[in-house]
Write a protein that holds these residues in place. Structure first.
Motif, PDB file in Angstrom:
ATOM      1  N   ASP A  89      -3.091  -9.232  -2.372  1.00 51.93           N
ATOM      2  CA  ASP A  89      -3.203 -10.045  -3.662  1.00 51.93           C
ATOM      3  C   ASP A  89      -2.796  -9.316  -4.863  1.00 51.93           C
ATOM      4  N   LEU A  90      -2.909  -7.978  -4.909  1.00 60.67           N
ATOM      5  CA  LEU A  90      -2.129  -7.214  -5.957  1.00 60.67           C
ATOM      6  C   LEU A  90      -0.739  -7.159  -5.843  1.00 60.67           C
ATOM      7  N   GLN A  91      -0.275  -7.232  -4.789  1.00 58.68           N
ATOM      8  CA  GLN A  91       1.293  -7.336  -4.838  1.00 58.68           C
ATOM      9  C   GLN A  91       1.523  -8.735  -5.151  1.00 58.68           C
ATOM     10  N   ILE A  92       1.180  -9.626  -4.675  1.00 54.83           N
ATOM     11  CA  ILE A  92       1.344 -11.112  -5.167  1.00 54.83           C
ATOM     12  C   ILE A  92       1.207 -11.170  -6.610  1.00 54.83           C
ATOM     13  N   ALA A  93       0.440 -10.375  -7.223  1.00 51.31           N
ATOM     14  CA  ALA A  93       0.031 -10.484  -8.827  1.00 51.31           C
ATOM     15  C   ALA A  93       1.363  -9.570  -9.467  1.00 51.31           C
ATOM     16  N   GLY A  94       1.925  -8.795  -8.525  1.00 56.38           N
ATOM     17  CA  GLY A  94       3.010  -8.003  -9.400  1.00 56.38           C
ATOM     18  C   GLY A  94       3.188  -6.666  -9.137  1.00 56.38           C
ATOM     19  N   ALA A  95       2.018  -6.248  -8.285  1.00 55.68           N
ATOM     20  CA  ALA A  95       2.279  -4.603  -8.198  1.00 55.68           C
ATOM     21  C   ALA A  95       3.030  -4.310  -7.126  1.00 55.68           C
ATOM     22  N   ASP A  96       3.582  -3.248  -7.171  1.00 53.01           N
ATOM     23  CA  ASP A  96       4.052  -2.462  -6.002  1.00 53.01           C
ATOM     24  C   ASP A  96       2.747  -1.752  -5.130  1.00 53.01           C
ATOM     25  N   THR A  97       2.974  -1.906  -3.990  1.00 51.47           N
ATOM     26  CA  THR A  97       1.900  -1.654  -3.165  1.00 51.47           C
ATOM     27  C   THR A  97       2.415  -0.606  -1.896  1.00 51.47           C
ATOM     28  N   LEU A  98       1.884   0.443  -2.054  1.00 53.77           N
ATOM     29  CA  LEU A  98       1.859   1.722  -0.841  1.00 53.77           C
ATOM     30  C   LEU A  98       0.881   1.992  -0.112  1.00 53.77           C
ATOM     31  N   GLN A  99       1.051   2.197   1.169  1.00 57.58           N
ATOM     32  CA  GLN A  99      -0.145   2.932   1.745  1.00 57.58           C
ATOM     33  C   GLN A  99      -0.194   4.411   1.425  1.00 57.58           C
ATOM     34  N   LEU A 100      -1.622   4.901   1.460  1.00 57.90           N
ATOM     35  CA  LEU A 100      -1.742   6.167   0.996  1.00 57.90           C
ATOM     36  C   LEU A 100      -2.997   6.747   1.324  1.00 57.90           C
ATOM     37  N   ASP A 101      -3.138   7.686   1.961  1.00 56.41           N
ATOM     38  CA  ASP A 101      -4.304   8.533   2.735  1.00 56.41           C
ATOM     39  C   ASP A 101      -4.534   9.747   2.144  1.00 56.41           C
ATOM     40  N   VAL A 102      -5.243   9.878   1.002  1.00 54.97           N
ATOM     41  CA  VAL A 102      -5.294  11.082  -0.068  1.00 54.97           C
ATOM     42  C   VAL A 102      -5.582  12.304   0.838  1.00 54.97           C
ATOM     43  N   THR A 103      -6.184  11.957   2.068  1.00 55.75           N
ATOM     44  CA  THR A 103      -6.445  13.033   3.121  1.00 55.75           C
ATOM     45  C   THR A 103      -5.361  13.816   3.625  1.00 55.75           C
ATOM     46  N   ALA A 104      -4.034  13.011   3.709  1.00 59.96           N
ATOM     47  CA  ALA A 104      -3.035  13.381   4.358  1.00 59.96           C
ATOM     48  C   ALA A 104      -2.529  15.060   4.009  1.00 59.96           C
ATOM     49  N   PRO A 105      -1.841  15.812   4.905  1.00 66.65           N
ATOM     50  CA  PRO A 105      -1.315  16.975   4.681  1.00 66.65           C
ATOM     51  C   PRO A 105      -0.529  17.051   3.354  1.00 66.65           C
ATOM     52  N   PRO A 106      -0.345  18.287   2.747  1.00 69.80           N
ATOM     53  CA  PRO A 106       0.161  18.260   1.673  1.00 69.80           C
ATOM     54  C   PRO A 106       1.774  17.907   1.548  1.00 69.80           C
ATOM     55  N   ASN A 107       2.284  18.146   2.847  1.00 69.34           N
ATOM     56  CA  ASN A 107       3.899  18.010   2.851  1.00 69.34           C
ATOM     57  C   ASN A 107       3.861  16.376   3.047  1.00 69.34           C
ATOM     58  N   GLU A 108       2.914  15.723   3.644  1.00 65.69           N
ATOM     59  CA  GLU A 108       3.203  14.133   3.518  1.00 65.69           C
ATOM     60  C   GLU A 108       2.845  13.702   2.469  1.00 65.69           C
ATOM     61  N   LEU A 109       1.893  14.262   1.425  1.00 64.93           N
ATOM     62  CA  LEU A 109       1.678  13.622   0.012  1.00 64.93           C
ATOM     63  C   LEU A 109       3.006  14.045  -0.782  1.00 64.93           C
ATOM     64  N   ALA A 110       3.596  15.017  -0.327  1.00 66.28           N
ATOM     65  CA  ALA A 110       4.958  15.217  -1.070  1.00 66.28           C
ATOM     66  C   ALA A 110       6.073  14.260  -1.017  1.00 66.28           C
ATOM     67  N   THR A 111       6.117  13.917   0.260  1.00 66.53           N
ATOM     68  CA  THR A 111       7.009  12.901   0.790  1.00 66.53           C
ATOM     69  C   THR A 111       6.701  11.579  -0.167  1.00 66.53           C
ATOM     70  N   PHE A 112       5.279  11.238  -0.110  1.00 67.18           N
ATOM     71  CA  PHE A 112       4.875   9.983  -0.627  1.00 67.18           C
ATOM     72  C   PHE A 112       5.053  10.039  -2.138  1.00 67.18           C
ATOM     73  N   ALA A 113       5.023  11.154  -2.875  1.00 64.12           N
ATOM     74  CA  ALA A 113       5.138  11.358  -4.283  1.00 64.12           C
ATOM     75  C   ALA A 113       6.534  10.857  -4.511  1.00 64.12           C
ATOM     76  N   GLU A 114       7.609  11.571  -3.788  1.00 62.30           N
ATOM     77  CA  GLU A 114       8.830  11.261  -3.858  1.00 62.30           C
ATOM     78  C   GLU A 114       9.324   9.811  -3.889  1.00 62.30           C
ATOM     79  N   LYS A 115       8.589   9.212  -2.711  1.00 62.29           N
ATOM     80  CA  LYS A 115       8.885   7.768  -2.677  1.00 62.29           C
ATOM     81  C   LYS A 115       8.394   6.842  -3.749  1.00 62.29           C
ATOM     82  N   ALA A 116       7.201   7.366  -4.181  1.00 65.68           N
ATOM     83  CA  ALA A 116       6.446   6.526  -5.323  1.00 65.68           C
ATOM     84  C   ALA A 116       7.374   6.765  -6.492  1.00 65.68           C
ATOM     85  N   TRP A 117       7.700   7.948  -6.673  1.00 70.14           N
ATOM     86  CA  TRP A 117       8.367   8.382  -8.208  1.00 70.14           C
ATOM     87  C   TRP A 117       9.940   7.344  -8.118  1.00 70.14           C
TER      88      TRP A 117
END
Length: 288
Positions: free
Chosen positions: A50-78
């Motif tokens: 519903d947030l995507q329909i309202a206009g948000a970009d949406t991404l899957q994120l588990d904050v407990t993921a390993p730092p290297n995966e979070l770094a990849t996520f940050a690059e994608k989000a940025w």
């Protein structure tokens, strides 16, 4: 991932963690209403439809993921908008019970989400914020970080650590033009007490009575809390817009809610009085 309305937005870019329920969802809705470009995240992407329909970009994120995966996520989000102006660390849950009742795996999971997840997610974005020499980090903590309630000791300890990290980040990142503040909400009518957000330590010890009483009273109060998360989310963005500007000064911590303001004011006043009462035992330790 993006809806067509997202491309029409021109406001600041805000990334929010833990948007499936509670403050994360309300903050996303307020930001969208104010023409922000919102990147809403959650462990389960389907909860953000519903947030995507309202206009948000949406991404899957588990904050407990390993730092290297979070770094990849940050690059994608940025890369979505080429910038992120505000990072709101909201993901978390409550592990209830006496401290001793939490098993090692339960304690580790509580810290992995509430503290290490916040730390590692922020670290993943800091190189971008430092290089851009701009940005704001908003950490959703709790009044419990100071009040340290029986029956929620492990949760409160993670929030105390979040407050401490926020204090240090506000000082360390100042030279890069990056600001940081810790928000300390009181009791709000969110989904915290629902089963997905409230876990009970499974090493139950019947000798403890106070934690059981506290949790029982907390659950009884569910859906009767005076705090409105929608109003609080508006207040957070009003605060950001009024105080985050060139030369603007933020407090280290912002109590949120009538109860939080009153209780935290009382907490600090009592600590000061306590310091004065025991002052003679604190002083007289310097070399002659």
């Amino acid at each position: 991932m993006s809806s067509s309305s997202t491309a029409q937005r021109s406001g600041p870019v805000v990334l929010i963690t833990g948007c499936s329920t509670g403050f994360g969802r309300e903050l996303s809705l307020v930001a969208l209403d104010r023409n922000y470009r919102v990147i809403a995240t959650a462990r389960r992407l389907e909860t953000l439809a519903d947030l995507q329909i309202a206009g948000a970009d949406t991404l899957q994120l588990d904050v407990t993921a390993p730092p290297n995966e979070l770094a990849t996520f940050a690059e994608k989000a940025w890369k979505i908008h080429g910038q992120i102006d505000i990072l709101i660390n909201n993901a978390g849950y409550l592990l209830g019970g006496a401290i001793e009742e939490g098993t090692p795996s339960e304690v580790q999971a509580q810290y992995n989400t509430n503290l290490f997840g916040l730390l590692n997610t922020t670290n993943a974005f800091l190189p971008y914020l430092r290089n851009r020499k701009a940005g704001l980090i908003v950490n959703i903590s709790s009044q419990g970080g100071c009040l340290n309630m029986a029956g929620a000791g492990l949760y409160c300890s993670t929030k105390a650590a979040v407050d401490s990290l926020s204090d240090c980040w506000s000082r360390e990142l100042k030279e890069f033009g990056v600001k940081c503040v810790s928000i300390q909400p009181g009791m709000f009518r969110t989904a915290v007490s629902q089963s997905s957000n409230l876990h009970r330590g499974s090493n139950r010890i019947p000798f403890y009575t106070l934690p059981d009483t506290v949790i029982s009273e907390y659950l009884k109060a569910t859906n009767t809390e005076k705090g409105d998360p929608a109003k609080a989310s508006v207040k957070i963005f009003d605060f950001i817009e009024a105080n985050v500007k060139e030369g603007g000064v933020l407090p280290l911590r912002l109590p949120l809610g009538e109860d939080a303001f009153a209780l935290l004011k009382q907490f600090y006043e009592e600590r000061l009085a306590e310091m004065e009462k025991f002052k003679e035992w604190s002083l007289g330790t310097d070399f002659d």
